[in-house]
Design a protein around this motif. Structure first.
Motif, PDB file in Angstrom:
ATOM      1  N   UNK A  84       0.782  -1.135  -0.022  1.00 26.14           N
ATOM      2  CA  UNK A  84      -0.013  -0.006   0.009  1.00 26.14           C
ATOM      3  C   UNK A  84       0.824   1.281  -0.045  1.00 26.14           C
ATOM      4  N   UNK A  85       0.426   2.324  -0.772  1.00 25.07           N
ATOM      5  CA  UNK A  85       1.184   3.601  -0.927  1.00 25.07           C
ATOM      6  C   UNK A  85       0.178   4.576  -0.178  1.00 25.07           C
ATOM      7  N   UNK A  86       0.571   5.588   0.281  1.00 23.37           N
ATOM      8  CA  UNK A  86      -0.094   6.754   0.497  1.00 23.37           C
ATOM      9  C   UNK A  86      -1.200   7.289  -0.447  1.00 23.37           C
ATOM     10  N   UNK A  87      -0.866   7.071  -1.837  1.00 22.78           N
ATOM     11  CA  UNK A  87      -1.779   7.640  -2.684  1.00 22.78           C
ATOM     12  C   UNK A  87      -2.923   6.578  -3.126  1.00 22.78           C
ATOM     13  N   UNK A  88      -2.681   5.570  -2.092  1.00 23.57           N
ATOM     14  CA  UNK A  88      -4.299   4.635  -2.430  1.00 23.57           C
ATOM     15  C   UNK A  88      -5.038   5.097  -1.355  1.00 23.57           C
ATOM     16  N   UNK A  89      -4.877   6.126  -0.704  1.00 14.64           N
ATOM     17  CA  UNK A  89      -6.033   6.589   0.292  1.00 14.64           C
ATOM     18  C   UNK A  89      -7.129   7.189  -0.226  1.00 14.64           C
ATOM     19  N   UNK A  90      -8.326   6.434  -0.084  1.00 16.10           N
ATOM     20  CA  UNK A  90      -9.624   7.014  -0.828  1.00 16.10           C
ATOM     21  C   UNK A  90     -10.552   6.036  -0.032  1.00 16.10           C
ATOM     22  N   UNK A  91     -11.836   6.447  -0.509  1.00 15.32           N
ATOM     23  CA  UNK A  91     -12.932   5.570  -0.208  1.00 15.32           C
ATOM     24  C   UNK A  91     -13.299   4.697  -1.345  1.00 15.32           C
ATOM     25  N   UNK A  92     -13.470   3.438  -0.789  1.00 14.59           N
ATOM     26  CA  UNK A  92     -13.458   2.100  -1.794  1.00 14.59           C
ATOM     27  C   UNK A  92     -14.825   1.669  -1.763  1.00 14.59           C
ATOM     28  N   UNK A  93     -15.314   1.747  -3.092  1.00 15.82           N
ATOM     29  CA  UNK A  93     -16.633   1.303  -3.359  1.00 15.82           C
ATOM     30  C   UNK A  93     -16.684  -0.055  -4.141  1.00 15.82           C
ATOM     31  N   UNK A  94     -17.751  -1.039  -3.666  1.00 21.27           N
ATOM     32  CA  UNK A  94     -17.993  -2.326  -4.507  1.00 21.27           C
ATOM     33  C   UNK A  94     -19.011  -1.824  -5.501  1.00 21.27           C
ATOM     34  N   UNK A  95     -18.759  -2.303  -6.820  1.00 22.69           N
ATOM     35  CA  UNK A  95     -19.839  -1.864  -7.809  1.00 22.69           C
ATOM     36  C   UNK A  95     -20.122  -3.220  -8.563  1.00 22.69           C
ATOM     37  N   UNK A  96     -21.370  -3.011  -9.452  1.00 22.90           N
ATOM     38  CA  UNK A  96     -21.813  -4.163 -10.166  1.00 22.90           C
ATOM     39  C   UNK A  96     -22.457  -3.399 -11.387  1.00 22.90           C
ATOM     40  N   UNK A  97     -22.393  -4.393 -12.413  1.00 27.31           N
ATOM     41  CA  UNK A  97     -23.110  -3.432 -13.739  1.00 27.31           C
ATOM     42  C   UNK A  97     -22.973  -4.587 -14.724  1.00 27.31           C
ATOM     43  N   UNK A  98     -23.925  -4.618 -15.829  1.00 25.33           N
ATOM     44  CA  UNK A  98     -24.064  -5.417 -16.903  1.00 25.33           C
ATOM     45  C   UNK A  98     -22.573  -5.334 -17.474  1.00 25.33           C
ATOM     46  N   UNK A  99     -22.186  -6.588 -17.974  1.00 24.20           N
ATOM     47  CA  UNK A  99     -21.069  -6.481 -18.468  1.00 24.20           C
ATOM     48  C   UNK A  99     -20.631  -5.779 -19.685  1.00 24.20           C
ATOM     49  N   UNK A 100     -21.855  -5.729 -20.593  1.00 22.09           N
ATOM     50  CA  UNK A 100     -21.777  -4.878 -21.857  1.00 22.09           C
ATOM     51  C   UNK A 100     -21.767  -3.240 -21.476  1.00 22.09           C
ATOM     52  N   UNK A 101     -22.085  -2.909 -20.471  1.00 20.44           N
ATOM     53  CA  UNK A 101     -22.140  -1.461 -20.105  1.00 20.44           C
ATOM     54  C   UNK A 101     -20.954  -1.042 -19.402  1.00 20.44           C
ATOM     55  N   UNK A 103     -17.724  -1.597 -19.792  1.00 20.91           N
ATOM     56  CA  UNK A 103     -16.846  -1.468 -20.669  1.00 20.91           C
ATOM     57  C   UNK A 103     -16.630   0.340 -20.843  1.00 20.91           C
ATOM     58  N   UNK A 104     -17.592   0.924 -20.598  1.00 22.36           N
ATOM     59  CA  UNK A 104     -17.574   2.519 -20.573  1.00 22.36           C
ATOM     60  C   UNK A 104     -16.824   3.027 -19.546  1.00 22.36           C
ATOM     61  N   UNK A 105     -16.509   1.982 -18.338  1.00 20.10           N
ATOM     62  CA  UNK A 105     -16.064   2.622 -17.240  1.00 20.10           C
ATOM     63  C   UNK A 105     -16.923   2.814 -16.053  1.00 20.10           C
ATOM     64  N   UNK A 106     -16.449   3.785 -15.003  1.00 20.67           N
ATOM     65  CA  UNK A 106     -17.239   3.910 -14.025  1.00 20.67           C
ATOM     66  C   UNK A 106     -18.854   4.162 -14.435  1.00 20.67           C
ATOM     67  N   UNK A 107     -19.068   4.883 -15.180  1.00 20.00           N
ATOM     68  CA  UNK A 107     -20.305   5.306 -15.476  1.00 20.00           C
ATOM     69  C   UNK A 107     -21.402   4.006 -15.967  1.00 20.00           C
ATOM     70  N   UNK A 108     -20.669   2.835 -16.113  1.00 20.93           N
ATOM     71  CA  UNK A 108     -21.372   1.671 -16.662  1.00 20.93           C
ATOM     72  C   UNK A 108     -21.872   0.795 -15.484  1.00 20.93           C
ATOM     73  N   UNK A 109     -21.542   1.064 -14.348  1.00 21.81           N
ATOM     74  CA  UNK A 109     -21.791   0.456 -12.937  1.00 21.81           C
ATOM     75  C   UNK A 109     -23.110   1.115 -12.315  1.00 21.81           C
ATOM     76  N   UNK A 110     -24.063   0.270 -12.192  1.00 22.87           N
ATOM     77  CA  UNK A 110     -25.527   0.910 -11.628  1.00 22.87           C
ATOM     78  C   UNK A 110     -25.788   0.386 -10.390  1.00 22.87           C
ATOM     79  N   UNK A 111     -24.891  -0.294  -9.473  1.00 22.69           N
ATOM     80  CA  UNK A 111     -25.241  -0.848  -8.222  1.00 22.69           C
ATOM     81  C   UNK A 111     -23.822  -0.645  -7.619  1.00 22.69           C
TER      82      UNK A 111
END
Length: 122
Positions: A84-101, A103-111
């Protein structure tokens, strides 16, 4: 849909943490999953994802240090974070989305989970 993260905390640089995300069975089995982090003042960043046939993808900043995995029997997603590095400091979220969506990145996750804080000190 409820995604519940755990395992965050404070760690010194060079240390390790493992995050867990409990999800409904049908989500783990049928959706692409990811860990997304957000540091203060920065946009959300996809850190690692796992999808069809357990194919994984990592941000360049964590390659070789973080490992994403899932245990379908336990309906749980994991993120093992080493060196771990200091730059890893953040809020970490678990996310889920349709695999086809996702691919657009963060915007594709809806849960999304509520997030778990990771703080790394130097």
């Amino acid at each position: 849909v409820q995604l519940v993260e755990s395992g965050g905390g404070s760690e010194q640089a060079g240390g390790s943490l493992r995050l867990s995300c409990s999800a409904p069975r049908y989500i783990i089995s049928n959706y692409c999953m990811a860990w997304v982090r957000q540091a203060p003042g920065k946009e959300r960043e996809e850190v690692a994802s796992i999808g069809t046939y357990s194919m994984t993808r990592y941000a360049d900043s964590v390659k070789g240090r973080f490992t994403i995995s899932e245990d379908n029997a336990k309906n749980t997603l994991y993120l093992q974070m080493n060196e771990l590095k200091p730059e890893d400091t953040a809020m970490y979220y678990c996310a889920a989305g349709l695999c086809g969506a996702v691919v657009r990145g963060v915007a594709g996750y809806n849960y999304w989970g509520q997030g778990t804080q990771v703080t790394v000190s130097s």
